[in-house]
Design a protein around this motif. Structure first.
Motif, short mmCIF file in Angstrom:
data_model
loop_
_atom_site.label_atom_id
_atom_site.label_comp_id
_atom_site.label_asym_id
_atom_site.label_seq_id
_atom_site.Cartn_x
_atom_site.Cartn_y
_atom_site.Cartn_z
N TRP A 277 52.10 27.98 51.02
CA TRP A 277 51.93 27.42 49.68
C TRP A 277 50.57 26.74 49.54
N THR A 278 50.10 26.06 50.58
CA THR A 278 48.80 25.39 50.53
C THR A 278 47.68 26.42 50.30
N LYS A 279 47.71 27.51 51.05
CA LYS A 279 46.68 28.54 50.88
C LYS A 279 46.77 29.19 49.51
N THR A 280 48.00 29.44 49.04
CA THR A 280 48.19 30.04 47.73
C THR A 280 47.70 29.11 46.63
N ARG A 281 48.03 27.83 46.74
CA ARG A 281 47.60 26.84 45.75
C ARG A 281 46.08 26.71 45.73
N ASN A 282 45.46 26.68 46.90
CA ASN A 282 44.00 26.57 46.96
C ASN A 282 43.32 27.81 46.36
N LEU A 283 43.89 28.99 46.61
CA LEU A 283 43.35 30.21 46.01
C LEU A 283 43.46 30.15 44.49
N ASN A 284 44.62 29.75 43.99
CA ASN A 284 44.80 29.67 42.54
C ASN A 284 43.87 28.64 41.91
N THR A 285 43.69 27.52 42.57
CA THR A 285 42.78 26.49 42.05
C THR A 285 41.35 27.02 41.97
N THR A 286 40.91 27.69 43.03
CA THR A 286 39.56 28.25 43.05
C THR A 286 39.37 29.28 41.95
N ILE A 287 40.34 30.16 41.79
CA ILE A 287 40.26 31.20 40.75
C ILE A 287 40.23 30.57 39.36
N MET A 288 41.04 29.55 39.14
CA MET A 288 41.07 28.90 37.82
C MET A 288 39.77 28.16 37.51
N VAL A 289 39.16 27.56 38.52
CA VAL A 289 37.87 26.89 38.31
C VAL A 289 36.81 27.93 37.94
N LEU A 290 36.80 29.05 38.65
CA LEU A 290 35.84 30.10 38.32
C LEU A 290 36.12 30.68 36.94
N TRP A 291 37.40 30.84 36.59
CA TRP A 291 37.77 31.32 35.25
C TRP A 291 37.23 30.36 34.19
N ALA A 292 37.39 29.05 34.42
CA ALA A 292 36.92 28.05 33.45
C ALA A 292 35.40 28.13 33.27
N ILE A 293 34.70 28.36 34.36
CA ILE A 293 33.24 28.48 34.27
C ILE A 293 32.87 29.65 33.36
N PHE A 294 33.52 30.80 33.57
CA PHE A 294 33.17 31.99 32.77
C PHE A 294 33.76 31.95 31.37
N ALA A 295 34.85 31.22 31.16
CA ALA A 295 35.49 31.19 29.84
C ALA A 295 34.99 30.04 28.97
N ILE A 296 34.55 28.94 29.59
CA ILE A 296 34.20 27.75 28.81
C ILE A 296 32.74 27.34 29.01
N ILE A 297 32.32 27.19 30.25
CA ILE A 297 30.99 26.63 30.54
C ILE A 297 29.88 27.58 30.09
N ILE A 298 29.95 28.85 30.45
CA ILE A 298 28.88 29.78 30.08
C ILE A 298 28.80 29.95 28.56
N PRO A 299 29.92 30.17 27.84
CA PRO A 299 29.79 30.25 26.37
C PRO A 299 29.26 28.96 25.75
#
Length: 86
Positions: free
Chosen positions: A13-35
């Motif tokens: 669960w720790t590895k899965t949670r860390n993966l999901n957190t990393t993916i969501m941060v990258l998603w936020a960068i491409f969905a919010i920060i860059i625009p």
């Protein structure tokens, strides 16, 4: 996950949670920060288009598909590592 001890479940669960957190941060960068910063990126061009426009229209789509692929690939590795893969 039958047949697993609590330590193994927690590690999975720790590895899965860390993966999901990393993916969501990258998603936020491409969905919010860059625009949000598209105006400053428009000072540059790529293939004749303003860079801010290009990154919002094409770059974000490419990034989202890559993020989906990377998350699925990495999650399969995590599942196999803990013996819960298909």
């Amino acid at each position: 996950m039958p047949g697993q001890d609590m330590g193994s479940r927690e590690a999975h669960w720790t590895k899965t949670r860390n993966l999901n957190t990393t993916i969501m941060v990258l998603w936020a960068i491409f969905a919010i920060i860059i625009p949000w910063n598209a105006d400053s990126l428009n000072a540059y061009t790529f293939l004749g288009f303003p860079l801010g426009y290009y990154m919002c229209v094409q770059g974000s789509l490419i990034a989202f598909v890559a993020l989906i692929w990377i998350q699925n690939w990495r999650q399969d590795q995590i599942d196999d590592e803990f013996g819960v893969g298909e």
